[in-house]
Scaffold this active site. Sequence first.
Site, PDB file in Angstrom:
ATOM      1  N   ASP A 149     -17.186   7.880  -1.259  1.00 43.24           N
ATOM      2  CA  ASP A 149     -15.886   7.760  -0.589  1.00 43.24           C
ATOM      3  C   ASP A 149     -15.546   9.147  -0.043  1.00 43.24           C
ATOM      4  OD1 ASP A 149     -13.392   6.898   0.251  1.00 43.24           O
ATOM      5  OD2 ASP A 149     -12.533   6.692  -1.759  1.00 43.24           O
TER       6      ASP A 149
ATOM      7  N   CYS B 257     -16.406   2.437   0.959  1.00 42.58           N
ATOM      8  CA  CYS B 257     -15.233   1.595   1.226  1.00 42.58           C
ATOM      9  C   CYS B 257     -14.719   1.783   2.656  1.00 42.58           C
ATOM     10  CB  CYS B 257     -14.132   1.890   0.216  1.00 42.58           C
ATOM     11  SG  CYS B 257     -13.765   3.650   0.077  1.00 42.58           S
TER      12      CYS B 257
ATOM     13  N   GLN C 299     -10.199  -3.835  -2.965  1.00 41.85           N
ATOM     14  CA  GLN C 299     -11.484  -3.255  -2.551  1.00 41.85           C
ATOM     15  C   GLN C 299     -12.587  -3.669  -3.531  1.00 41.85           C
ATOM     16  OE1 GLN C 299     -12.162  -1.031   0.244  1.00 41.85           O
ATOM     17  NE2 GLN C 299     -14.226  -1.631  -0.353  1.00 41.85           N
TER      18      GLN C 299
ATOM     19  N   HIS D 229      -7.414   0.529  -6.539  1.00 40.04           N
ATOM     20  CA  HIS D 229      -7.668  -0.186  -5.270  1.00 40.04           C
ATOM     21  C   HIS D 229      -8.327  -1.537  -5.582  1.00 40.04           C
ATOM     22  CE1 HIS D 229      -7.948  -0.852  -1.120  1.00 40.04           C
ATOM     23  NE2 HIS D 229      -8.760   0.104  -0.742  1.00 40.04           N
TER      24      HIS D 229
ATOM     25  N   ARG E 246     -13.789  -7.738   2.721  1.00 45.25           N
ATOM     26  CA  ARG E 246     -12.365  -7.503   2.452  1.00 45.25           C
ATOM     27  C   ARG E 246     -11.568  -8.745   2.852  1.00 45.25           C
ATOM     28  NH1 ARG E 246     -10.330  -2.581   1.981  1.00 45.25           N
ATOM     29  NH2 ARG E 246      -8.788  -3.759   0.795  1.00 45.25           N
TER      30      ARG E 246
ATOM     31  N   ARG F 242       0.877  -1.180   0.000  1.00 43.08           N
ATOM     32  CA  ARG F 242       0.000   0.000   0.000  1.00 43.08           C
ATOM     33  C   ARG F 242       0.908   1.222   0.000  1.00 43.08           C
ATOM     34  NH1 ARG F 242      -5.237   1.991   3.403  1.00 43.08           N
ATOM     35  NH2 ARG F 242      -6.104   0.377   2.068  1.00 43.08           N
TER      36      ARG F 242
HETATM   37  N1   CP Z   1     -11.228   0.633   2.432  1.00 45.60           N
HETATM   38  C1   CP Z   1      -9.944   0.605   2.869  1.00 45.60           C
HETATM   39  O1   CP Z   1      -8.992   0.442   2.097  1.00 45.60           O
HETATM   40  O2   CP Z   1      -9.829   0.679   4.223  1.00 45.60           O
HETATM   41  P1   CP Z   1      -8.456   0.909   4.984  1.00 45.60           P
HETATM   42  O3   CP Z   1      -7.874   2.226   4.537  1.00 45.60           O
HETATM   43  O4   CP Z   1      -8.827   0.902   6.443  1.00 45.60           O
HETATM   44  O5   CP Z   1      -7.517  -0.233   4.646  1.00 45.60           O
END
Ligand code: CP
Length: 333
Positions: free
Chosen positions: A230, A272, A136, A133, A317, A106
């Site tokens: 979002d 998300c 997701q 992403h 997830r 990430r």
């Molecule tokens: N939706 C998402 O990626 O959550 P986090 O940032 O908590 O990993």
Amino acid sequence: MQRHPGSLLKELDLDKKELLALLELAGELKRATAEGTEKPQLTGRNLALIFEKASTRTLCAFEVAAYDQGAHITYLGPSGSHIGVAESIADTARVLGRMFDGIEFRGFDQAAAEQLADYAGVPVWNGLTTQWHPTQMLADILTMTEHSSGPLEDVSYCFLGDGRNNVARSLLITGAILGMDVRIGAPRELWPPQDVIDTAHTLAAESGARVLITDDPAKAVAGSDFLYTDVWVSMGESDADWAVRVPLLLPFRVTTDLMAASGRTGTKFMHCLPALHDTDTELGRRLHDQFGLDGAEVSNDVFESEASIVFDQAENRLHTIKAVLVNALGQGR
Ligand code: CP
């Protein structure tokens, strides 16, 4: 070095068949967890989890998925390693590839995820970059499937907010690959980049998807089964962006009125997460003081309503990331 076929760097790496196979595997793993019949397929595997940005869901999902499947994890956070400071991504990849069976990344730049995959020799999974992403998306489509009675191709969903962000781009491309009805409702200055829109239209011509990008919120949501939003200012962007985004995005805020504008009784709300829906967070209180907002991209009554399926998404997830790991490294696969 050749990229490992179990890598997942962006949705465009997958075709419809591959996406559906991952979703099917996630469903099987979810059922096995619920029934207590899960069989570890990653025993003895070692996974590196690189997080240059904060995370709750993605980090926890990778950790729990790894543990459930018998793998060990090493967490490399924003500080405490040499990554990107005293050691390049290419060198880091070659080191980690000698020690680990897979790497989650990430970070900010998609190019870093791609470079890790080019040099590591083991699967690399994108846990979010500024551009995409993909893990997701798997959770989101699985959740839509669970809340729909008909085929995926009949499902319509609409993203409302900053159409340039990673989730919006990923939703657009994923729906286009899968042949769904996908809409982006955003002010023109916040539409996805033109090359992403063009790619979505090209994919849609092959898959039968319906793609709509509009600056009219009512048109965007009409007939949608799922309204998705979002946060208006993404990780890594400046706090000063709030002053520009709030007036631009207020017409796209998901409220009970916008939910009703879908014209459907069963329209669900998706996010998300994390979400700004009240003043129970430091940022929420700041936005209240600065702009008089009680929540931002979604009103609290929608977030807390029966229509909200955000925690189903969050749980998924785990099952979908587990599918990504098992697909790449599972014994006998
Ligand atoms: N939706 C998402 O990626 O959550 P986090 O940032 O908590 O990993």
